[in-house]
Scaffold this active site. Structure first.
Site, PDB file in Angstrom:
ATOM      1  N   ASP A  31       1.068  -1.254   0.073  1.00 44.56           N
ATOM      2  CA  ASP A  31      -0.030  -0.014  -0.116  1.00 44.56           C
ATOM      3  C   ASP A  31       1.019   1.245   0.115  1.00 44.56           C
ATOM      4  OD1 ASP A  31       1.030  -0.338   2.567  1.00 44.56           O
ATOM      5  OD2 ASP A  31      -0.845  -0.904   3.437  1.00 44.56           O
ATOM      6  N   ASN A  80      -7.440  -1.759  14.347  1.00 46.60           N
ATOM      7  CA  ASN A  80      -9.129  -2.262  13.817  1.00 46.60           C
ATOM      8  C   ASN A  80      -9.379  -3.376  13.043  1.00 46.60           C
ATOM      9  OD1 ASN A  80      -7.954  -1.493  11.580  1.00 46.60           O
ATOM     10  ND2 ASN A  80      -9.173   0.515  11.289  1.00 46.60           N
ATOM     11  N   HIS A 140      -7.375  -4.192  10.446  1.00 46.68           N
ATOM     12  CA  HIS A 140      -7.120  -3.847   9.065  1.00 46.68           C
ATOM     13  C   HIS A 140      -5.849  -4.710   8.337  1.00 46.68           C
ATOM     14  CE1 HIS A 140      -4.634   0.205   9.494  1.00 46.68           C
ATOM     15  NE2 HIS A 140      -3.841  -1.050   9.297  1.00 46.68           N
ATOM     16  N   GLU A 182      -9.668  -1.557   5.169  1.00 50.80           N
ATOM     17  CA  GLU A 182     -10.202  -1.228   6.697  1.00 50.80           C
ATOM     18  C   GLU A 182     -11.556  -2.032   6.644  1.00 50.80           C
ATOM     19  OE1 GLU A 182      -8.418   0.595   8.404  1.00 50.80           O
ATOM     20  OE2 GLU A 182      -7.932   2.563   7.495  1.00 50.80           O
TER      21      GLU A 182
HETATM   22  C1  GLP Z   1      -0.365   0.657   8.407  1.00 52.13           C
HETATM   23  C2  GLP Z   1      -0.094  -0.288   7.399  1.00 52.13           C
HETATM   24  C3  GLP Z   1      -0.173  -1.675   7.419  1.00 52.13           C
HETATM   25  C4  GLP Z   1       0.407  -2.207   8.756  1.00 52.13           C
HETATM   26  C5  GLP Z   1      -0.376  -1.308   9.941  1.00 52.13           C
HETATM   27  C6  GLP Z   1       0.347  -1.561  11.390  1.00 52.13           C
HETATM   28  O1  GLP Z   1      -1.685   0.761   8.519  1.00 52.13           O
HETATM   29  N1  GLP Z   1      -0.848   0.014   5.959  1.00 52.13           N
HETATM   30  O2  GLP Z   1       0.280  -2.707   6.498  1.00 52.13           O
HETATM   31  O3  GLP Z   1       0.259  -3.496   9.309  1.00 52.13           O
HETATM   32  O4  GLP Z   1      -0.056   0.098   9.745  1.00 52.13           O
HETATM   33  O5  GLP Z   1       1.462  -0.802  11.464  1.00 52.13           O
HETATM   34  P1  GLP Z   1       2.559  -1.243  12.647  1.00 52.13           P
HETATM   35  O6  GLP Z   1       3.213  -2.533  12.372  1.00 52.13           O
HETATM   36  O7  GLP Z   1       3.474  -0.127  12.944  1.00 52.13           O
HETATM   37  O8  GLP Z   1       1.619  -1.444  14.009  1.00 52.13           O
END
Ligand code: GLP
Length: 257
Positions: free
Chosen positions: A79, A150, A152, A157
Site C-alpha cells: 500500500d 481495527n 485492517h 479497513e
Molecule cells: C499501516 C499499514 C499496515 C500495517 C499497520 C500496522 O496501517 N498500512 O500494513 O500493518 O499500519 O502498523 P504497525 O506495524 O506500525 O503497528
C-alpha cells in the site's frame, strides 16, 4: 455464511520480534533456494510499519553474511498513501528505500509500490496495472502482513470486501490516529491505495505478525470471531497457508512461546 478452514490460520508464538524475524527469514531463504532450483524469481509481498522492521534487519544481515541471495527477488508492497510521492520521506516508498531497498541495493525494476501521486482519474488504471504486474510476475509467493488495531490488513479497513482488489480507499479514524505522529504537525492523509483482500489471499503463503498488547483485541477478533468485513484479517481463515506469528502480549493470556 463463511466458515473457517479447520487448520488455518496457524498460530506461532514467538518470544519477540527478533525470533519472528529469524523464522520468517528462514522461510524466505528456503523459498529463494527452491525458486533458484526451479529457475524462477521469488516474489515477495512486503509491508510497512513498525512490525516488519526486525524482518528487514534480519534480511539485510543474512544477505551481507552471504547466507541469503535475494538477487532475483521481486517485491510488491501492499500500500501507499494517496498524495505522497516517493521523494516524500513520509511515504511508504521512501520508508522501504531507507529500511530495505537501499541497504540491499535492490534494483528499481524488481520493486513495485503503488504511486501515491497518480491523478484520481488515472487511479483505476494504476490499480488494474498493479494487479496485472503481480500476475505477470507469477503471483506472490509469500506475503508479509501486519495488522491494524481495527483489524485492517494493508489498508483494507473494516468494510472491505472479501473479493476486493487493488484500489483507493478512505482511511479509518483509528488508522489516521496511529499515523498522526508521523505527519505532525500536518494531518495524516485521508486516503490510500492498497492491495485488496482477494489480492492478498491469492498469495501462496501469508505471514501476519503482531507484537504487543495493543494488537490483542484485533488478533482475538481475527482468530476467534466470525469471518466478516468488520475485521478484514478474519478473512485469512479462508487461506490454506496463513500463519499468525505473535508474541505473548498480542496473543493474550495463556500464551506460551
Ligand atoms: C499501516 C499499514 C499496515 C500495517 C499497520 C500496522 O496501517 N498500512 O500494513 O500493518 O499500519 O502498523 P504497525 O506495524 O506500525 O503497528
Amino acid at each position: 455464511m463463511l466458515h473457517r478452514q479447520s487448520a488455518s490460520p496457524r498460530v506461532v508464538l514467538v518470544q519477540d520480534p527478533a525470533a519472528a524475524a529469524r523464522l520468517v527469514v528462514d522461510e524466505i531463504a528456503d523459498l529463494c533456494a527452491r525458486c533458484r532450483a526451479e529457475g524462477r524469481a521469488p516474489v515477495l509481498g512486503l509491508s510497512t510499519g513498525r512490525t516488519p522492521v526486525a524482518i528487514y534487519g534480519e534480511l539485510i544481515r543474512r544477505v551481507r553474511e552471504g547466507g541469503l541471495d535475494l538477487g532475483h527477488a521481486v517485491a510488491f508492497n501492499l500500500d501507499e498513501y494517496e498524495g505522497l510521492s516517493s521523494s516524500d520521506p513520509r511515504s511508504f516508498a521512501a520508508w522501504m528505500e531507507r529500511v530495505l531497498f537501499d541497504p540491499l541495493e535492490w534494483p528499481r525494476s524488481r520493486r513495485h509500490i503503488p504511486d501515491g501521486t497518480v491523478r484520481p482519474a488515472d487511479q483505476g488504471a494504476q490499480c488494474a496495472a498493479y494487479e496485472a504486474a503481480i500476475r505477470a510476475a507469477g503471483g506472490i509467493d509469500l506475503q508479509l502482513l501486519g495488522i491494524g488495531r481495527n483489524g485492517h490488513i494493508g489498508f483494507n479497513e473494516p468494510g472491505s470486501d472479501l473479493h476486493s482488489r487493488t484500489r483507493c480507499v478512505e482511511l479509518d479514524r483509528s488508522t489516521r490516529e496511529d499515523a498522526a505522529a508521523d505527519f505532525f504537525p500536518e494531518d495524516p492523509p485521508r486516503r490510500a491505495i492498497t492491495m485488496g483482500i482477494a489480492t492478498i489471499c491469492e498469495a501462496r503463503r501469508v505471514r501476519l505478525l503482531a507484537f504487543g498488547a495493543h494488537k490483542r483485541a484485533a488478533i482475538q477478533r481475527a482468530l476467534s470471531g466470525p469471518l466478516g468485513e468488520d475485521c478484514p484479517a478474519s478473512f485469512l481463515a479462508l487461506h490454506p497457508d496463513a500463519r499468525f506469528l505473535l508474541d505473548g502480549a498480542a496473543h493474550g493470556p495463556g500464551a506460551q512461546s
